[in-house]
Scaffold this motif. Sequence first.
Motif, short mmCIF file in Angstrom:
data_model
loop_
_atom_site.label_atom_id
_atom_site.label_comp_id
_atom_site.label_asym_id
_atom_site.label_seq_id
_atom_site.Cartn_x
_atom_site.Cartn_y
_atom_site.Cartn_z
N PHE A 282 0.82 -1.21 0.00
CA PHE A 282 0.00 0.00 0.00
C PHE A 282 0.86 1.26 0.00
N MET A 283 2.02 1.21 0.66
CA MET A 283 2.89 2.39 0.73
C MET A 283 3.41 2.82 -0.64
N LEU A 284 3.37 1.93 -1.61
CA LEU A 284 3.81 2.27 -2.97
C LEU A 284 2.97 3.40 -3.56
N MET A 285 1.76 3.59 -3.04
CA MET A 285 0.89 4.64 -3.57
C MET A 285 1.46 6.03 -3.34
N LEU A 286 2.33 6.19 -2.35
CA LEU A 286 2.92 7.49 -2.09
C LEU A 286 3.72 8.00 -3.28
N SER A 287 4.20 7.09 -4.13
CA SER A 287 5.00 7.49 -5.29
C SER A 287 4.20 8.32 -6.28
N VAL A 288 2.87 8.28 -6.20
CA VAL A 288 2.04 9.10 -7.08
C VAL A 288 2.38 10.58 -6.92
N GLY A 289 2.72 11.00 -5.70
CA GLY A 289 3.11 12.39 -5.48
C GLY A 289 4.31 12.77 -6.32
N PHE A 290 5.30 11.87 -6.40
CA PHE A 290 6.48 12.12 -7.25
C PHE A 290 6.10 12.12 -8.72
N TYR A 291 5.30 11.13 -9.11
CA TYR A 291 4.94 11.00 -10.53
C TYR A 291 4.21 12.25 -11.03
N ALA A 292 3.29 12.77 -10.21
CA ALA A 292 2.52 13.95 -10.62
C ALA A 292 3.45 15.15 -10.80
N ARG A 293 4.46 15.29 -9.93
CA ARG A 293 5.42 16.39 -10.05
C ARG A 293 6.28 16.22 -11.31
N LEU A 294 6.81 15.02 -11.50
CA LEU A 294 7.68 14.76 -12.65
C LEU A 294 6.92 14.85 -13.96
N LYS A 295 5.63 14.61 -13.90
CA LYS A 295 4.77 14.71 -15.09
C LYS A 295 4.53 16.18 -15.46
N GLY A 296 4.86 17.08 -14.52
CA GLY A 296 4.68 18.51 -14.77
C GLY A 296 3.30 19.02 -14.46
N MET A 297 2.54 18.28 -13.66
CA MET A 297 1.18 18.69 -13.34
C MET A 297 1.19 19.83 -12.33
N ASP A 298 0.34 20.80 -12.55
CA ASP A 298 0.17 21.93 -11.63
C ASP A 298 -1.19 21.78 -10.95
N ILE A 299 -1.17 21.29 -9.73
CA ILE A 299 -2.40 20.96 -9.02
C ILE A 299 -2.52 21.88 -7.80
N GLU A 300 -3.54 22.71 -7.77
CA GLU A 300 -3.71 23.67 -6.68
C GLU A 300 -4.19 23.00 -5.40
N GLN A 301 -5.12 22.07 -5.52
CA GLN A 301 -5.69 21.42 -4.34
C GLN A 301 -4.86 20.18 -4.00
N GLN A 302 -4.09 20.26 -2.93
CA GLN A 302 -3.19 19.17 -2.56
C GLN A 302 -3.93 17.85 -2.37
N ASP A 303 -5.10 17.90 -1.77
CA ASP A 303 -5.86 16.67 -1.50
C ASP A 303 -6.36 15.99 -2.77
N ALA A 304 -6.27 16.68 -3.92
CA ALA A 304 -6.80 16.12 -5.17
C ALA A 304 -5.69 15.63 -6.11
N VAL A 305 -4.46 15.48 -5.61
CA VAL A 305 -3.34 15.07 -6.47
C VAL A 305 -3.59 13.71 -7.09
N VAL A 306 -3.98 12.73 -6.30
CA VAL A 306 -4.18 11.38 -6.83
C VAL A 306 -5.32 11.36 -7.84
N VAL A 307 -6.40 12.04 -7.50
CA VAL A 307 -7.56 12.07 -8.41
C VAL A 307 -7.17 12.66 -9.76
N ASN A 308 -6.44 13.76 -9.76
CA ASN A 308 -6.02 14.41 -11.01
C ASN A 308 -5.01 13.56 -11.77
N TYR A 309 -4.11 12.93 -11.05
CA TYR A 309 -3.08 12.13 -11.71
C TYR A 309 -3.68 10.95 -12.46
N ILE A 310 -4.52 10.18 -11.78
CA ILE A 310 -5.07 9.00 -12.44
C ILE A 310 -6.04 9.40 -13.56
N ALA A 311 -6.65 10.59 -13.45
CA ALA A 311 -7.58 11.03 -14.48
C ALA A 311 -6.87 11.36 -15.78
#
Length: 479
Positions: A282-311
């Motif tokens: 389950f801890m592997l899910m934390l890597s999504v935070g890195f992936y979203a940054r490296l992908k260049g995503m600009d996400i204003e709402q921190q709590d919505a990082v995973v939702v925006n990334y997978i979308a």
Amino acid sequence: MSPELFKYICVGFYVLLTLWLSWIGMRKTYDIKGFSIGNKDMSPWVVGVTMAASISSTATFVINPGFVYTHGVSAFMHYAVAGSGGIITAFLLLTRRFRQLGEENGAITIPDWIYQRYQSRSLSTFFAIINLLSVAFVVLILVGCSLLLSQLFPISNTLSLTLILLFVFSYILMGGSYAHAYTNTFQGVMMIGVSIFIFVQGYHYFQGDISGALASIGDNYSSVFNRDSNLYYDFFSVFFSGFVITFALMMQPHILTKMLYLKSDSDVNKFLVTTILAGSCFMLMLSVGFYARLKGMDIEQQDAVVVNYIATEFMDYGWGPYALVFITITLLAAGMSTLDGILVSVSAMVVKDLYLPFSGKQGFEQGGGLMLSRVVLVVVGLLAYVVALNPPALVGLFAQKGVYGLAAASLVPIVMGTLMKKTPPIAVAWGAAAAGLGVHIIGILWLGIENPAVSATYAIILSALIPILYKAAKLLKKM
């Protein structure tokens, strides 16, 4: 098959299977004990997956990757390394003895265990009241799940919250702890698969050089101690507080009571292995935070990082919409796997540790208390629902402030009661519990400590000094 049809089929299958497992659980639930901790007939493998899923939930799968996205390696170390160390240490140290004491005294809730161990109704009542702080975590889960459901279906946030609450009620009201365990096992297997899939699928963002890729974002972002962060900036805030508070979080009612599900000591090792392996996935899910940054995503709402990334991540693939549906359902399952556990434990606790003592009743007849537990469950859920309709800006920090206060108050009395052969002095337990909660509140409200883990850790240190000073005073008196 179109992605839209696939979505409805998957959701329908998930709902029906969950309700069917709950119906099986209902057939084994006859009284408040069965509703709370079962009848000691669950497999340790099932209890282990249930435990891991209860610990991880929406925090790990939806909310905490947002902290990694914002604060970088320091947040990852805080949750994945220090946090995992705290979890494993707590289980290895407490599981066997805590289960034995609970079995000997017939305890079914944490405050009930406190009463049986310390023989103090006032201390038990205090723990029953502060355990209501778990509702803060219910709010976090509801908000996280509503974000996911709104992403999956074109519906409003209010309708999302309503549907989630109605669904969870529909199966927990039936089967209690059995519904919680059986559905968590099913949900936990889904969560393991999705965690591994998302981690492997996004690994290409590191381009074969993890440290180099993270350094490209910023030196402090890739540093173990992020000097730009207001939460994770030194050894204390990253490692020490992460270890201590996660250890303490294992004292939560929906987590620690899982140890009372086990039938005998022979089940403990199987339970521990299953919990640790599933939790590591389950801890592997934390890597999504890195992936979203490296992908260049600009996400204003921190709590919505995973939702925006997978979308956005899977839309370039032909199979992407199908994967997105399954992943979103699994993330919803992650939230519900903890939500149902908290609701079961809190409702049983209110009946067993607040209603019975204050009503003057000694207990219930066969089957008694079950209906009252279900009524309380509905009330607690509705209160959380009202708060979730207009949640705080950072719901992750909101939940941490409440739940970490509970953890700070619980740690020393429970650890003392578990590890000491003789019953610890009630005054010492009272002092440690009051200091843990009080110092945490002071740190958050008046000292301006922004990271709840830091304020809770200070509180736990001061709480632990009370039994140490008591022991030192006794030794000096003998000299």
